[in-house]
Design a protein around this motif. Structure first.
Motif, PDB file in Angstrom:
ATOM      1  N   LEU A  57       4.835   9.285   7.561  1.00 30.78           N
ATOM      2  CA  LEU A  57       4.113   9.349   5.804  1.00 30.78           C
ATOM      3  C   LEU A  57       4.463   9.537   5.187  1.00 30.78           C
ATOM      4  CD1 LEU A  57       0.146  10.617   6.814  1.00 30.78           C
ATOM      5  CD2 LEU A  57       1.180   7.796   6.607  1.00 30.78           C
ATOM      6  N   GLY A  58       6.038  10.741   5.882  1.00 31.88           N
ATOM      7  CA  GLY A  58       6.474  11.144   4.720  1.00 31.88           C
ATOM      8  C   GLY A  58       7.934  10.273   4.560  1.00 31.88           C
ATOM      9  N   GLN A  59       8.027   9.417   5.040  1.00 29.83           N
ATOM     10  CA  GLN A  59       8.587   7.998   4.984  1.00 29.83           C
ATOM     11  C   GLN A  59       8.270   6.900   3.516  1.00 29.83           C
ATOM     12  OE1 GLN A  59      11.723   8.702   5.750  1.00 29.83           O
ATOM     13  NE2 GLN A  59      11.467   9.824   7.790  1.00 29.83           N
ATOM     14  N   LEU A  60       6.402   7.045   4.271  1.00 29.83           N
ATOM     15  CA  LEU A  60       5.801   5.810   2.765  1.00 29.83           C
ATOM     16  C   LEU A  60       5.979   6.682   1.544  1.00 29.83           C
ATOM     17  CD1 LEU A  60       3.740   3.461   3.399  1.00 29.83           C
ATOM     18  CD2 LEU A  60       2.508   5.465   3.487  1.00 29.83           C
ATOM     19  N   ALA A  61       5.769   7.738   1.380  1.00 30.11           N
ATOM     20  CA  ALA A  61       5.829   8.519   0.465  1.00 30.11           C
ATOM     21  C   ALA A  61       7.252   8.323  -0.455  1.00 30.11           C
ATOM     22  CB  ALA A  61       5.436  10.034   0.610  1.00 30.11           C
ATOM     23  N   ALA A  62       8.420   8.883  -0.002  1.00 32.18           N
ATOM     24  CA  ALA A  62       9.460   8.656   0.241  1.00 32.18           C
ATOM     25  C   ALA A  62       9.469   7.292  -0.890  1.00 32.18           C
ATOM     26  CB  ALA A  62      10.511   8.671   1.205  1.00 32.18           C
ATOM     27  N   ALA A  63       8.984   6.134  -0.335  1.00 32.69           N
ATOM     28  CA  ALA A  63       9.073   4.543  -0.341  1.00 32.69           C
ATOM     29  C   ALA A  63       9.100   3.814  -2.097  1.00 32.69           C
ATOM     30  CB  ALA A  63       8.969   3.313   0.487  1.00 32.69           C
ATOM     31  N   GLN A  86       1.474   5.466  -1.034  1.00 28.15           N
ATOM     32  CA  GLN A  86       0.498   6.758  -0.321  1.00 28.15           C
ATOM     33  C   GLN A  86      -0.406   5.796   0.743  1.00 28.15           C
ATOM     34  OE1 GLN A  86       0.478   9.877  -0.609  1.00 28.15           O
ATOM     35  NE2 GLN A  86       2.449   9.438  -1.765  1.00 28.15           N
ATOM     36  N   PRO A  87      -1.631   6.015   1.191  1.00 27.72           N
ATOM     37  CA  PRO A  87      -1.565   5.779   2.983  1.00 27.72           C
ATOM     38  C   PRO A  87      -2.537   4.476   2.573  1.00 27.72           C
ATOM     39  CG  PRO A  87      -1.564   8.058   3.320  1.00 27.72           C
ATOM     40  CD  PRO A  87      -0.654   8.154   2.419  1.00 27.72           C
ATOM     41  N   GLY A  88      -3.454   5.025   0.954  1.00 26.20           N
ATOM     42  CA  GLY A  88      -4.282   4.070   0.201  1.00 26.20           C
ATOM     43  C   GLY A  88      -3.905   2.857  -0.566  1.00 26.20           C
ATOM     44  N   ASP A  89      -2.714   2.542  -0.376  1.00 26.48           N
ATOM     45  CA  ASP A  89      -2.074   2.317  -0.828  1.00 26.48           C
ATOM     46  C   ASP A  89      -1.769   0.680   0.272  1.00 26.48           C
ATOM     47  OD1 ASP A  89      -1.659   3.033  -3.542  1.00 26.48           O
ATOM     48  OD2 ASP A  89       0.460   3.535  -2.876  1.00 26.48           O
ATOM     49  N   SER A 136     -10.417  11.038  11.332  1.00 19.68           N
ATOM     50  CA  SER A 136     -10.383  10.384  10.170  1.00 19.68           C
ATOM     51  C   SER A 136      -9.289   9.123  10.661  1.00 19.68           C
ATOM     52  CB  SER A 136     -10.518  11.270   9.162  1.00 19.68           C
ATOM     53  OG  SER A 136      -9.233  12.008   8.595  1.00 19.68           O
ATOM     54  N   LEU A 137      -9.957   8.532   8.790  1.00 18.80           N
ATOM     55  CA  LEU A 137      -8.495   6.711   9.643  1.00 18.80           C
ATOM     56  C   LEU A 137      -7.746   7.534   7.901  1.00 18.80           C
ATOM     57  CD1 LEU A 137     -11.566   4.687   9.126  1.00 18.80           C
ATOM     58  CD2 LEU A 137     -10.243   4.563  10.718  1.00 18.80           C
ATOM     59  N   VAL A 138      -6.483   7.988   8.576  1.00 19.31           N
ATOM     60  CA  VAL A 138      -5.115   7.383   7.752  1.00 19.31           C
ATOM     61  C   VAL A 138      -4.918   6.583   6.925  1.00 19.31           C
ATOM     62  CG1 VAL A 138      -2.669   7.770   7.550  1.00 19.31           C
ATOM     63  CG2 VAL A 138      -3.660   8.774   9.403  1.00 19.31           C
ATOM     64  N   TYR A 139      -5.917   5.411   7.084  1.00 17.65           N
ATOM     65  CA  TYR A 139      -5.359   4.059   6.347  1.00 17.65           C
ATOM     66  C   TYR A 139      -6.551   4.021   5.658  1.00 17.65           C
ATOM     67  CZ  TYR A 139      -0.852   4.518   7.754  1.00 17.65           C
ATOM     68  OH  TYR A 139       0.386   4.645   8.030  1.00 17.65           O
ATOM     69  N   PRO A 140      -7.894   4.526   4.872  1.00 16.67           N
ATOM     70  CA  PRO A 140      -9.068   3.950   4.817  1.00 16.67           C
ATOM     71  C   PRO A 140      -9.989   2.948   4.569  1.00 16.67           C
ATOM     72  CG  PRO A 140      -8.123   5.874   2.819  1.00 16.67           C
ATOM     73  CD  PRO A 140      -7.122   5.357   3.805  1.00 16.67           C
ATOM     74  N   ARG A 141      -8.450   2.424   3.439  1.00 21.03           N
ATOM     75  CA  ARG A 141      -8.571   1.493   2.899  1.00 21.03           C
ATOM     76  C   ARG A 141      -8.096  -0.381   3.621  1.00 21.03           C
ATOM     77  NH1 ARG A 141      -5.285  -0.172  -1.330  1.00 21.03           N
ATOM     78  NH2 ARG A 141      -7.611  -1.606  -2.383  1.00 21.03           N
TER      79      ARG A 141
END
Length: 323
Positions: A128-134, A137-140, A163-168
């Motif tokens: 998730l940190g790498q995702l943010a750096a790129a 966000q998880p919701g994307d 809870s779900l990390v990628y809710p969408r």
């Protein structure tokens, strides 16, 4: 490195050990402290263009484990160490990276596998940190593709509170893989110590909201230009993903080869986590030969970061050449 080492006893043992390991699904992420700490890549993401699409490697971390007799089930430890030494690699331990891939294509944001999330050791859980750096966000994320149900690929779908990390995201899973791990009779037929993987799969997938979990038949197209590829053996439904865009190809090979310095260089060797080692051997050789012939860009979940590169024929096996 002859196939004389493909002994039935070794292959049978390889088929049993993963289930025992999965009884403690976080154990694979635990680095052995006495061996030192693996160096994590900084930054831990890497972008690559594939035609009109983009693929981003997202490193979830690295685990270091002692190299023992059990890791390669059908070759003597001395031969394993010799092969590592010839490549200038350590012979007393193995570093295992964990890298998921994000595909940006046709307006879609498709994540291939999810890492450990909050459930691994101290040198994992970085996705998730790498995702943010790129820049995401998880919701994307609108789609999550699962290659197989081993814990290092699926635990990142949920936080510790459930809870779900990628809710969408729609979560797409291979039908034969889901059927195996959700089979109550198959789980109950095993000793208690071997049921952890089945129980983990239930915790991750059984209570997903209606319509969010979608099962697919390996070989089917999952999105425009993106198809699934059956690669059974590592697990009963282990599946690869192939992206084609503007004449270029990217193949996510998931766990086709764990540690390419060993299992690409010698595709007939069986890692202890291959549940059907002979089937895994056949599909490994066939797939590596195909990506050599097509010159496809490949990405491997356990490949050294950036986990992108090409496969080249070398001797009786293949070599991974990082991009």
């Amino acid at each position: 490195m002859q196939r004389r080492h493909l002994l039935a006893a070794g292959l049978s043992a390889a088929a049993v050990s993963p289930l025992a390991w999965l009884a403690a699904p976080g154990a694979w992420a635990q680095a052995a402290a006495e061996l030192g700490t693996p160096s994590l890549p900084t930054p831990g993401f890497r972008r690559m263009k594939v035609g009109e699409a983009e693929v981003i490697a997202l490193n979830d971390g690295i685990a270091r484990r002692p190299l023992g007799e059990e890791f390669v089930k059908n070759a003597p430890l001395a031969e394993v160490r010799e092969l590592l030494a010839r490549q200038g690699l350590p012979t007393g331990h193995i570093d295992i990276p964990f890298t998921a891939f994000l595909v940006l294509s046709g307006g879609r944001r498709i994540l291939m596998d999810t890492g450990f999330g909050e459930h691994g050791g101290p040198s994992t859980g970085r996705l998730l940190g790498q995702l943010a750096a790129a820049g995401f966000q998880p919701g994307d994320i609108d789609t999550v593709l699962i290659s197989h149900y081993h814990g290092d690929h699926i635990q990142g779908l949920r936080r510790k509170d459930g809870s779900l990390v990628y809710p969408r995201a729609q979560v797409l899973v291979p039908e034969p893989e889901h059927a195996f791990w959700m089979d109550e009779a198959a789980m109950n037929a095993r000793p208690e110590a071997q049921r952890g993987g089945f129980q983990l799969a239930r915790r991750v997938f059984s209570e997903l909201p209606a319509g969010q979990l979608q099962r697919f038949t390996p070989g089917s197209e999952l999105a425009p230009g993106l198809r699934s590829v059956a690669a059974f053996g590592h697990t009963p439904g282990h599946t690869l993903f192939e992206l084609q865009s503007a004449g270029q190809t990217f193949v996510y090979v998931a766990d086709l080869t764990n540690v390419p310095a060993l299992f690409a260089r010698n595709p007939d060797w069986a890692v202890s986590f291959d549940m059907d080692a002979e089937a895994a051997r056949r599909v490994r050789r066939a797939t590596l030969q195909r990506v050599v012939e097509t010159q496809a860009l490949v990405g491997g979940y356990h490949f050294p970061f950036p986990a992108f590169g090409r496969i080249a024929a070398q001797g009786e096996g293949y070599a991974f050449q990082p991009a």
